[in-house]
Motif scaffolding. Structure first.
Motif, PDB file in Angstrom:
ATOM      1  N   GLN A 195      -4.725   5.702  12.193  1.00 20.05           N
ATOM      2  CA  GLN A 195      -3.717   5.794  11.143  1.00 20.05           C
ATOM      3  C   GLN A 195      -4.195   5.103   9.867  1.00 20.05           C
ATOM      4  OE1 GLN A 195      -3.400   3.912  13.850  1.00 20.05           O
ATOM      5  NE2 GLN A 195      -3.103   1.817  13.124  1.00 20.05           N
ATOM      6  N   GLN A 197      -3.198   2.894   6.419  1.00 23.35           N
ATOM      7  CA  GLN A 197      -2.390   1.693   6.340  1.00 23.35           C
ATOM      8  C   GLN A 197      -1.068   1.928   5.599  1.00 23.35           C
ATOM      9  OE1 GLN A 197      -5.938   1.644   5.857  1.00 23.35           O
ATOM     10  NE2 GLN A 197      -5.692   1.233   8.038  1.00 23.35           N
ATOM     11  N   THR A 198      -0.096   1.115   5.946  1.00 21.41           N
ATOM     12  CA  THR A 198       1.178   1.149   5.239  1.00 21.41           C
ATOM     13  C   THR A 198       1.027   0.456   3.890  1.00 21.41           C
ATOM     14  OG1 THR A 198       1.975  -0.977   6.078  1.00 21.41           O
ATOM     15  CG2 THR A 198       2.372   0.973   7.466  1.00 21.41           C
ATOM     16  N   PRO A 199       1.940   0.681   2.953  1.00 23.28           N
ATOM     17  CA  PRO A 199       1.874  -0.029   1.677  1.00 23.28           C
ATOM     18  C   PRO A 199       1.842  -1.552   1.845  1.00 23.28           C
ATOM     19  CG  PRO A 199       3.374   1.817   1.482  1.00 23.28           C
ATOM     20  CD  PRO A 199       2.986   1.731   2.940  1.00 23.28           C
ATOM     21  N   ALA A 200       2.612  -2.071   2.780  1.00 24.64           N
ATOM     22  CA  ALA A 200       2.614  -3.523   2.994  1.00 24.64           C
ATOM     23  C   ALA A 200       1.263  -4.000   3.508  1.00 24.64           C
ATOM     24  CB  ALA A 200       3.726  -3.900   3.977  1.00 24.64           C
ATOM     25  N   GLU A 201       0.636  -3.218   4.391  1.00 24.66           N
ATOM     26  CA  GLU A 201      -0.674  -3.598   4.917  1.00 24.66           C
ATOM     27  C   GLU A 201      -1.728  -3.560   3.816  1.00 24.66           C
ATOM     28  OE1 GLU A 201      -0.143  -2.039   9.532  1.00 24.66           O
ATOM     29  OE2 GLU A 201      -0.839  -0.659   7.974  1.00 24.66           O
ATOM     30  N   SER A 203      -1.273  -4.052   0.626  1.00 24.08           N
ATOM     31  CA  SER A 203      -1.050  -5.215  -0.247  1.00 24.08           C
ATOM     32  C   SER A 203      -1.579  -6.477   0.404  1.00 24.08           C
ATOM     33  CB  SER A 203       0.443  -5.353  -0.550  1.00 24.08           C
ATOM     34  OG  SER A 203       0.910  -4.263  -1.308  1.00 24.08           O
ATOM     35  N   GLY A 244      -1.740   5.023  -1.610  1.00 28.39           N
ATOM     36  CA  GLY A 244      -0.791   5.049  -0.514  1.00 28.39           C
ATOM     37  C   GLY A 244       0.494   4.319  -0.830  1.00 28.39           C
ATOM     38  N   LEU A 245       0.461   3.509  -1.871  1.00 28.51           N
ATOM     39  CA  LEU A 245       1.681   2.843  -2.308  1.00 28.51           C
ATOM     40  C   LEU A 245       2.635   3.832  -2.967  1.00 28.51           C
ATOM     41  CD1 LEU A 245       0.134  -0.387  -3.895  1.00 28.51           C
ATOM     42  CD2 LEU A 245       1.332  -0.222  -1.711  1.00 28.51           C
ATOM     43  N   GLY A 248       1.003  10.009  -0.107  1.00 26.61           N
ATOM     44  CA  GLY A 248       0.293  10.088   1.153  1.00 26.61           C
ATOM     45  C   GLY A 248      -1.215  10.138   0.984  1.00 26.61           C
TER      46      GLY A 248
END
Length: 276
Positions: A195, A197-201, A203, A244-245, A248
């Motif tokens: 996967q 990364q998420t926006p939080a990851e 950052s 990604g922030l 997609g």
């Protein structure tokens, strides 16, 4: 392979090196090589780099060598090519296996260990990566000066400790910059994937000091450092990870970025190896 116990994992570092020695002997026998000077691992989309890397000799299916499993990720070929770069004999693995394919860290590092066991004192690792910096352009190769291993695993198991303070060999990094003065450097964060990364990851990674994020390089570097080899890693910026922030990620588009530049990347590797 033996079963793991609370006292001992299924494979210690020494066991992994024994399997690599078997694979190295088979590689040398099949290729007719007495020894290799360097080992190159080509990352996602880098396979076309082999055309400008050197003079081809023989190509083998890696599944025919002890301990190997063919990579299944898109953009990775299941072969190893014996090549000449000037007077140097090079083993070029045309793809790699990843943790996200269900393999363990020992298998991920097997190609590097095999190349070193075959005599290679120099390891060149390549890959694609997302950029966490606004000043890194998509399509730009970046020399890795350090990594943050966030895979949660290691290709080492046993009682011996390994110093990673100079895992990415300074003189090889200097050689890369002498070959191409436009190259910049960065810190590579390795995550298991698959996967994104998420926006939080993302950052968090940027705050931690990472410039690039990907799914390879770190574990192979650790194994190479343990075996005393010199390591250079180059990551091609395949996408702006921070996008990604706001939207997609597109794996196919990122892969295409590397594939379009593969010939020039091979020429870069050739120039570096000619200087070593």
């Amino acid at each position: 392979m033996s079963e793991s116990t609370p006292e001992r994992p299924a494979m210690w570092t020494a066991d992994a090196k024994d399997v690599a020695a078997e694979a190295a002997n088979e590689l040398k026998y099949r290729s007719g090589a007495d020894s290799y000077d360097a080992v190159v691992v080509l990352g996602s989309g880098w396979a076309g780099a082999v055309e400008s890397l050197g003079q081809p000799d023989i190509e083998l299916e890696i599944a025919e060598l002890p301990g190997f499993v063919p990579p299944g990720a898109i953009g990775h070929a299941p072969t190893v090519r014996s090549m000449w770069v000037g007077a140097k004999r090079i083993a070029v693995f045309m793809g790699r296996t990843h943790l996200y394919e269900g393999y363990d860290a020992m298998q991920v590092a097997h190609a590097v260990r095999t190349g070193i066991a075959a005599g290679a004192g120099t390891v060149l690792l390549t890959g694609s990566a997302g950029s966490l910096r606004a000043d890194f352009a998509v399509g730009q190769p970046v020399v890795v000066r350090d990594h943050i291993n966030l895979t949660g695993t290691s290709p080492l198991a046993g009682p011996d400790f390994v110093d990673l303070s100079n895992a990415y060999t300074p003189w090889l990094r200097q050689t890369a910059h002498e070959t191409d003065g436009s190259l910049t450097t960065g810190v590579y964060a390795a995550l298991p994937g698959p996967q994104f990364q998420t926006p939080a990851e993302l950052s968090m990674l940027r705050t931690a000091g990472a410039d690039l994020v990907g799914h390879s390089i770190a574990l192979e570097t650790i194994a190479a450092a343990e075996m005393g080899a010199d390591v250079l890693a180059i990551a091609m910026v395949s996408n702006d990870a921070m996008s990604g922030l706001f939207g997609g990620a597109d794996y196919d588009r990122a892969l295409g970025v590397v594939q379009q530049r593969a010939w020039h990347l091979g020429a870069l590797l050739n120039g570096i190896l000619m200087r070593t």
